[in-house]
Design an enzyme around this catalytic site. Structure first.
Site, PDB file in Angstrom:
ATOM      1  N   GLY A  11       0.828  -1.206   0.000  1.00  0.00           N
ATOM      2  CA  GLY A  11       0.000   0.000   0.000  1.00  0.00           C
ATOM      3  C   GLY A  11       0.856   1.246   0.000  1.00  0.00           C
ATOM      4  O   GLY A  11       0.540   2.229   0.665  1.00  0.00           O
ATOM      5  N   ASN A  89       0.928  -2.758   5.332  1.00  0.00           N
ATOM      6  CA  ASN A  89       0.150  -1.518   5.508  1.00  0.00           C
ATOM      7  C   ASN A  89      -1.112  -1.485   4.648  1.00  0.00           C
ATOM      8  O   ASN A  89      -2.091  -0.851   5.035  1.00  0.00           O
ATOM      9  CB  ASN A  89       1.062  -0.324   5.172  1.00  0.00           C
ATOM     10  CG  ASN A  89       0.273   0.936   4.916  1.00  0.00           C
ATOM     11  OD1 ASN A  89      -0.192   1.594   5.845  1.00  0.00           O
ATOM     12  ND2 ASN A  89       0.075   1.281   3.644  1.00  0.00           N
ATOM     13  N   TYR A 154     -14.436  -4.266   9.639  1.00  0.00           N
ATOM     14  CA  TYR A 154     -13.104  -3.651   9.655  1.00  0.00           C
ATOM     15  C   TYR A 154     -12.405  -3.935  10.988  1.00  0.00           C
ATOM     16  O   TYR A 154     -11.248  -4.376  11.028  1.00  0.00           O
ATOM     17  CB  TYR A 154     -13.246  -2.142   9.429  1.00  0.00           C
ATOM     18  CG  TYR A 154     -11.950  -1.368   9.442  1.00  0.00           C
ATOM     19  CD1 TYR A 154     -11.085  -1.396   8.347  1.00  0.00           C
ATOM     20  CD2 TYR A 154     -11.583  -0.600  10.551  1.00  0.00           C
ATOM     21  CE1 TYR A 154      -9.898  -0.675   8.357  1.00  0.00           C
ATOM     22  CE2 TYR A 154     -10.395   0.128  10.561  1.00  0.00           C
ATOM     23  CZ  TYR A 154      -9.561   0.082   9.462  1.00  0.00           C
ATOM     24  OH  TYR A 154      -8.378   0.785   9.480  1.00  0.00           O
ATOM     25  N   ILE A 187      -6.102   9.399  11.038  1.00  0.00           N
ATOM     26  CA  ILE A 187      -4.963   9.942  10.284  1.00  0.00           C
ATOM     27  C   ILE A 187      -5.461  10.560   8.971  1.00  0.00           C
ATOM     28  O   ILE A 187      -6.339   9.987   8.307  1.00  0.00           O
ATOM     29  CB  ILE A 187      -3.933   8.819   9.982  1.00  0.00           C
ATOM     30  CG1 ILE A 187      -3.594   8.010  11.257  1.00  0.00           C
ATOM     31  CG2 ILE A 187      -2.671   9.397   9.346  1.00  0.00           C
ATOM     32  CD1 ILE A 187      -3.003   8.791  12.409  1.00  0.00           C
TER      33      ILE A 187
HETATM   34  P1  NAD Z   1      -5.311   4.708   1.873  1.00  0.00           P
HETATM   35  O1  NAD Z   1      -6.636   4.243   1.400  1.00  0.00           O
HETATM   36  O2  NAD Z   1      -4.937   6.138   1.679  1.00  0.00           O
HETATM   37  O3  NAD Z   1      -4.139   3.798   1.263  1.00  0.00           O
HETATM   38  C1  NAD Z   1      -4.264   2.401   1.244  1.00  0.00           C
HETATM   39  C2  NAD Z   1      -3.177   1.812   0.386  1.00  0.00           C
HETATM   40  O4  NAD Z   1      -3.396   0.393   0.331  1.00  0.00           O
HETATM   41  C3  NAD Z   1      -3.203   2.340  -1.047  1.00  0.00           C
HETATM   42  O5  NAD Z   1      -1.876   2.464  -1.504  1.00  0.00           O
HETATM   43  C4  NAD Z   1      -3.914   1.216  -1.799  1.00  0.00           C
HETATM   44  O6  NAD Z   1      -3.555   1.166  -3.168  1.00  0.00           O
HETATM   45  C5  NAD Z   1      -3.393  -0.007  -1.038  1.00  0.00           C
HETATM   46  N1  NAD Z   1      -4.220  -1.192  -1.235  1.00  0.00           N
HETATM   47  C6  NAD Z   1      -5.520  -1.370  -0.908  1.00  0.00           C
HETATM   48  N2  NAD Z   1      -5.916  -2.594  -1.286  1.00  0.00           N
HETATM   49  C7  NAD Z   1      -4.846  -3.211  -1.841  1.00  0.00           C
HETATM   50  C8  NAD Z   1      -4.627  -4.490  -2.422  1.00  0.00           C
HETATM   51  N3  NAD Z   1      -5.605  -5.395  -2.522  1.00  0.00           N
HETATM   52  N4  NAD Z   1      -3.379  -4.786  -2.884  1.00  0.00           N
HETATM   53  C9  NAD Z   1      -2.383  -3.879  -2.798  1.00  0.00           C
HETATM   54  N5  NAD Z   1      -2.533  -2.651  -2.272  1.00  0.00           N
HETATM   55  C10 NAD Z   1      -3.760  -2.325  -1.806  1.00  0.00           C
HETATM   56  O7  NAD Z   1      -5.255   4.313   3.419  1.00  0.00           O
HETATM   57  P2  NAD Z   1      -4.349   4.835   4.631  1.00  0.00           P
HETATM   58  O8  NAD Z   1      -5.199   5.742   5.453  1.00  0.00           O
HETATM   59  O9  NAD Z   1      -3.020   5.273   4.161  1.00  0.00           O
HETATM   60  O10 NAD Z   1      -4.242   3.464   5.465  1.00  0.00           O
HETATM   61  C11 NAD Z   1      -3.094   2.641   5.488  1.00  0.00           C
HETATM   62  C12 NAD Z   1      -3.301   1.571   6.552  1.00  0.00           C
HETATM   63  O11 NAD Z   1      -3.521   2.196   7.826  1.00  0.00           O
HETATM   64  C13 NAD Z   1      -4.536   0.707   6.307  1.00  0.00           C
HETATM   65  O12 NAD Z   1      -4.256  -0.626   6.656  1.00  0.00           O
HETATM   66  C14 NAD Z   1      -5.576   1.288   7.243  1.00  0.00           C
HETATM   67  O13 NAD Z   1      -6.555   0.350   7.620  1.00  0.00           O
HETATM   68  C15 NAD Z   1      -4.706   1.699   8.406  1.00  0.00           C
HETATM   69  N6  NAD Z   1      -5.308   2.722   9.263  1.00  0.00           N
HETATM   70  C16 NAD Z   1      -5.559   3.961   8.763  1.00  0.00           C
HETATM   71  C17 NAD Z   1      -6.155   4.916   9.593  1.00  0.00           C
HETATM   72  C18 NAD Z   1      -6.465   6.307   9.116  1.00  0.00           C
HETATM   73  O14 NAD Z   1      -7.031   7.067   9.925  1.00  0.00           O
HETATM   74  N7  NAD Z   1      -6.113   6.693   7.903  1.00  0.00           N
HETATM   75  C19 NAD Z   1      -6.468   4.587  10.908  1.00  0.00           C
HETATM   76  C20 NAD Z   1      -6.198   3.304  11.384  1.00  0.00           C
HETATM   77  C21 NAD Z   1      -5.598   2.383  10.541  1.00  0.00           C
END
Ligand code: NAD
Length: 246
Positions: A11, A89, A154, A187
């Site tokens: 990701g 991630n 989730y 975030i």
């Molecule tokens: P985002 O949606 O901005 O980015 C997610 C990334 O994962 C992207 O690069 C996307 O292309 C990739 N991705 C999704 N499905 C995929 C697949 N099947 N194969 C390959 N790549 C894939 O999300 P983010 O906010 O940057 O989140 C990153 C991680 O942090 C996630 O696991 C999310 O659950 C976790 N998280 C985020 C938050 C938040 O507030 N943003 C809070 C808690 C946890």
């Protein structure tokens, strides 16, 4: 802090994953970037190499496809040949109240958020073992430990990831592979910007420190877990949430 190391980040095309890749590269790490969109990954890899002078490799991959994960690692076994750090991630958020949850939604969410990190760790640990050790970092969520209405799927997928983290930490410690998780709060990324304005404001108000987290806040903790600063830390879940109350 990571000179001479190789890290694979899933990701890595945007948000938290991109910030982690950028931070690791800034600290001298060779980075392997995984996401589904090959062309945007190539651009990101070229930019990282230009900015920091380290090798950045684009490895397009759908992490939920177990065969594709195997194929990606086969190519890494031939090319990069080594792995010190794996950051699981990639993740998706697909909220729904229980009555509206579909089987497809459950399978897709667990496929990406839970099963994929297992497959990635399975092959990644082999490369790390050959190398004398390493660090696996799983990106979970505050929802895993605190829950939230509309996030049973989730939250379940991210809670399972914590169970995986703790068991792998015990299983892989003898091979000098540390396994830890980060539980981000709220975030500022595309993922959270996709929430309704009302939900976004509600979440913001629940943060004791009074600001939304940045991808860099998570990347800084990932840097600690990837580096020798955390050499004696394994099986831990580090909350990075600004004192968020759910
Ligand atoms: P985002 O949606 O901005 O980015 C997610 C990334 O994962 C992207 O690069 C996307 O292309 C990739 N991705 C999704 N499905 C995929 C697949 N099947 N194969 C390959 N790549 C894939 O999300 P983010 O906010 O940057 O989140 C990153 C991680 O942090 C996630 O696991 C999310 O659950 C976790 N998280 C985020 C938050 C938040 O507030 N943003 C809070 C808690 C946890």
């Amino acid at each position: 802090m990571l000179r001479g190391k190789t890290a694979l980040i899933t990701g890595a095309s945007r948000g938290i994953g991109l910030a982690i890749a950028d931070t690791f590269a800034r600290h001298g790490c060779r980075v392997v970037l995984c996401a589904r969109d090959a062309s945007s990954l190539e651009c990101t890899a070229a930019q990282i190499t230009q900015d920091y002078g380290v090798e950045a490799i684009a490895l397009p991959l759908d992490v939920a496809d177990a065969q594709a994960v195997k194929g990606a690692y086969q190519s890494l076994f031939k090319t990069v040949k080594t792995l010190d750090i794996l950051v699981n991630n990639a993740g998706i958020l697909d909220d729904a109240l229980l009555g509206m949850v579909s089987q497809a939604q459950i399978e897709r969410t667990f496929g990406i958020n839970t099963f994929a990190p297992l497959y990635m760790a399975q092959y990644g640990a082999r490369l790390m073992h050959k190398n004398g050790g390493g660090s696996i970092i799983n990106i979970s969520s505050i929802i895993a430990t605190h829950g939230n209405a509309g996030q049973a799927v989730y939250g379940g997928s991210k809670a399972a990831l914590l169970g995986i983290t703790l068991s792998l930490a015990k299983e892989l410690a003898a091979q000098h592979i540390r396994v830890n998780a980060i539980a981000p709060g709220f975030i500022d990324t595309d993922m959270t910007r996709s929430l309704s304005a009302q939900k976004f404001e509600e979440r913001l108000r629940s943060i004791a420190m009074g600001r939304i987290g940045t991808p860099q806040d998570i990347a800084n903790t990932a840097l600690y877990l990837a580096s020798d600063l955390s050499a004696y830390v394994t099986g831990q879940v580090i909350g990075v949430d600004g004192g968020m109350l759910i």
